[in-house]
Design a protein around this motif. Structure first.
Motif, mmCIF file in Angstrom:
data_model
loop_
_atom_site.group_PDB
_atom_site.id
_atom_site.type_symbol
_atom_site.label_atom_id
_atom_site.label_comp_id
_atom_site.label_asym_id
_atom_site.label_seq_id
_atom_site.Cartn_x
_atom_site.Cartn_y
_atom_site.Cartn_z
ATOM 1 N N ILE A 13 27.547 38.986 38.395
ATOM 2 C CA ILE A 13 28.962 38.778 38.494
ATOM 3 C C ILE A 13 30.000 39.520 37.404
ATOM 4 C CG2 ILE A 13 30.879 37.334 38.890
ATOM 5 C CD1 ILE A 13 28.992 37.068 41.222
ATOM 6 N N LYS A 14 29.599 39.293 36.398
ATOM 7 C CA LYS A 14 30.311 40.100 35.323
ATOM 8 C C LYS A 14 30.213 41.547 35.289
ATOM 9 C CE LYS A 14 30.212 40.303 30.254
ATOM 10 N NZ LYS A 14 29.514 39.991 28.864
ATOM 11 N N THR A 15 29.189 42.200 35.877
ATOM 12 C CA THR A 15 29.126 43.608 35.999
ATOM 13 C C THR A 15 30.163 43.895 37.176
ATOM 14 O OG1 THR A 15 26.833 43.684 35.238
ATOM 15 C CG2 THR A 15 27.657 45.512 36.523
ATOM 16 N N VAL A 16 30.183 43.214 38.364
ATOM 17 C CA VAL A 16 30.749 43.669 39.391
ATOM 18 C C VAL A 16 32.324 43.505 39.116
ATOM 19 C CG1 VAL A 16 31.457 42.734 41.854
ATOM 20 C CG2 VAL A 16 29.087 43.023 41.182
ATOM 21 N N LYS A 17 32.639 42.348 38.344
ATOM 22 C CA LYS A 17 33.801 42.024 37.966
ATOM 23 C C LYS A 17 34.313 43.132 36.996
ATOM 24 C CE LYS A 17 34.637 37.205 38.534
ATOM 25 N NZ LYS A 17 35.001 35.843 37.607
ATOM 26 N N ASN A 18 33.888 43.344 36.083
ATOM 27 C CA ASN A 18 34.207 44.700 35.196
ATOM 28 C C ASN A 18 34.207 45.986 35.866
ATOM 29 O OD1 ASN A 18 34.364 45.306 32.467
ATOM 30 N ND2 ASN A 18 32.333 44.757 31.840
ATOM 31 N N ILE A 19 33.161 46.518 36.579
ATOM 32 C CA ILE A 19 33.343 47.786 37.375
ATOM 33 C C ILE A 19 34.531 47.639 38.285
ATOM 34 C CG2 ILE A 19 32.336 49.274 39.045
ATOM 35 C CD1 ILE A 19 29.758 48.381 37.702
ATOM 36 N N ILE A 24 40.222 49.412 39.554
ATOM 37 C CA ILE A 24 41.511 49.241 40.067
ATOM 38 C C ILE A 24 42.595 49.662 39.162
ATOM 39 C CG2 ILE A 24 43.138 47.364 40.730
ATOM 40 C CD1 ILE A 24 40.494 45.969 42.019
ATOM 41 N N TYR A 25 42.326 49.320 37.740
ATOM 42 C CA TYR A 25 43.463 49.707 36.718
ATOM 43 C C TYR A 25 43.435 51.076 36.626
ATOM 44 C CZ TYR A 25 43.107 44.857 35.126
ATOM 45 O OH TYR A 25 43.357 43.522 34.926
ATOM 46 N N LYS A 26 42.120 51.913 36.868
ATOM 47 C CA LYS A 26 42.371 53.413 36.525
ATOM 48 C C LYS A 26 43.248 53.977 37.805
ATOM 49 C CE LYS A 26 38.760 56.155 37.680
ATOM 50 N NZ LYS A 26 37.442 56.886 37.828
ATOM 51 N N ARG A 27 43.034 53.443 39.184
ATOM 52 C CA ARG A 27 43.617 54.067 40.275
ATOM 53 C C ARG A 27 45.031 53.697 40.462
ATOM 54 N NH1 ARG A 27 39.398 55.138 44.985
ATOM 55 N NH2 ARG A 27 37.800 55.634 43.871
ATOM 56 N N GLY A 37 48.536 37.811 31.340
ATOM 57 C CA GLY A 37 47.608 38.127 30.583
ATOM 58 C C GLY A 37 46.853 39.439 30.808
ATOM 59 N N GLY A 38 46.885 40.236 31.963
ATOM 60 C CA GLY A 38 46.326 41.481 31.842
ATOM 61 C C GLY A 38 44.940 41.223 32.410
ATOM 62 N N GLN A 39 44.496 40.259 32.962
ATOM 63 C CA GLN A 39 43.259 39.623 33.537
ATOM 64 C C GLN A 39 43.423 39.909 35.140
ATOM 65 O OE1 GLN A 39 41.608 36.447 31.869
ATOM 66 N NE2 GLN A 39 41.163 37.149 30.106
ATOM 67 N N PHE A 40 42.365 40.891 35.561
ATOM 68 C CA PHE A 40 42.380 40.919 37.085
ATOM 69 C C PHE A 40 41.607 39.862 37.701
ATOM 70 C CE2 PHE A 40 40.720 42.600 40.937
ATOM 71 C CZ PHE A 40 42.052 43.024 41.556
ATOM 72 N N TRP A 41 40.513 39.399 37.042
ATOM 73 C CA TRP A 41 39.675 38.459 37.525
ATOM 74 C C TRP A 41 39.908 36.888 36.808
ATOM 75 C CZ3 TRP A 41 37.529 39.286 42.212
ATOM 76 C CH2 TRP A 41 37.288 40.251 42.527
ATOM 77 N N SER A 42 39.517 35.961 37.521
ATOM 78 C CA SER A 42 39.691 34.710 36.970
ATOM 79 C C SER A 42 38.409 34.571 36.169
ATOM 80 C CB SER A 42 39.790 33.449 37.843
ATOM 81 O OG SER A 42 38.728 33.350 38.500
ATOM 82 N N ASP A 43 37.975 33.525 35.459
ATOM 83 C CA ASP A 43 36.810 33.334 34.603
ATOM 84 C C ASP A 43 35.718 32.731 35.433
ATOM 85 O OD1 ASP A 43 37.893 34.092 32.084
ATOM 86 O OD2 ASP A 43 38.452 32.076 31.518
ATOM 87 N N GLY A 44 36.243 32.026 36.456
ATOM 88 C CA GLY A 44 35.117 31.692 37.428
ATOM 89 C C GLY A 44 34.535 32.355 38.587
ATOM 90 N N TYR A 45 33.409 31.661 39.294
ATOM 91 C CA TYR A 45 32.855 32.507 40.237
ATOM 92 C C TYR A 45 31.917 31.470 41.080
ATOM 93 C CZ TYR A 45 28.768 32.967 37.175
ATOM 94 O OH TYR A 45 27.753 32.537 36.427
#
Length: 85
Positions: A13-19, A24-27, A37-45
């Motif tokens: 999950i961490k890898t998928v969220k990171n990538i 998305i930020y690049k594009r 807060g500049g975070q795309f994903w929440s902490d949970g899954y």
């Protein structure tokens, strides 16, 4: 999603969220500015796993309840970002 047994669900999950967030930020750099807060994903899954000998009937029922083709077509007609072209 399928993985080798060496990786934990948390690592995957961490890898998928990171990538996906980086892509998305690049594009779409403007997305980061609009996020609190500049975070795309929440902490949970949520993760549910099925072993090699899992109950196929339960999986089939779960997939069937995910929506109809008509509902899927309606979702496709809505404006959504394409992550990877």
């Amino acid at each position: 999603m399928q993985s080798i047994p060496r990786l934990s669900a948390a690592q995957i999950i961490k890898t998928v969220k990171n990538i996906t967030a980086k892509e998305i930020y690049k594009r779409f750099p403007e997305v980061k500015e609009k996020l609190w807060g500049g975070q795309f994903w929440s902490d949970g899954y949520y993760v549910s796993t099925v072993g090699q000998h899992g109950n196929e009937k339960v999986i089939q029922e779960y997939v069937k309840k995910q929506g109809t083709e008509k509902e899927y077509e309606q979702l496709l007609k809505q404006e959504q970002l394409d992550l990877f072209e």
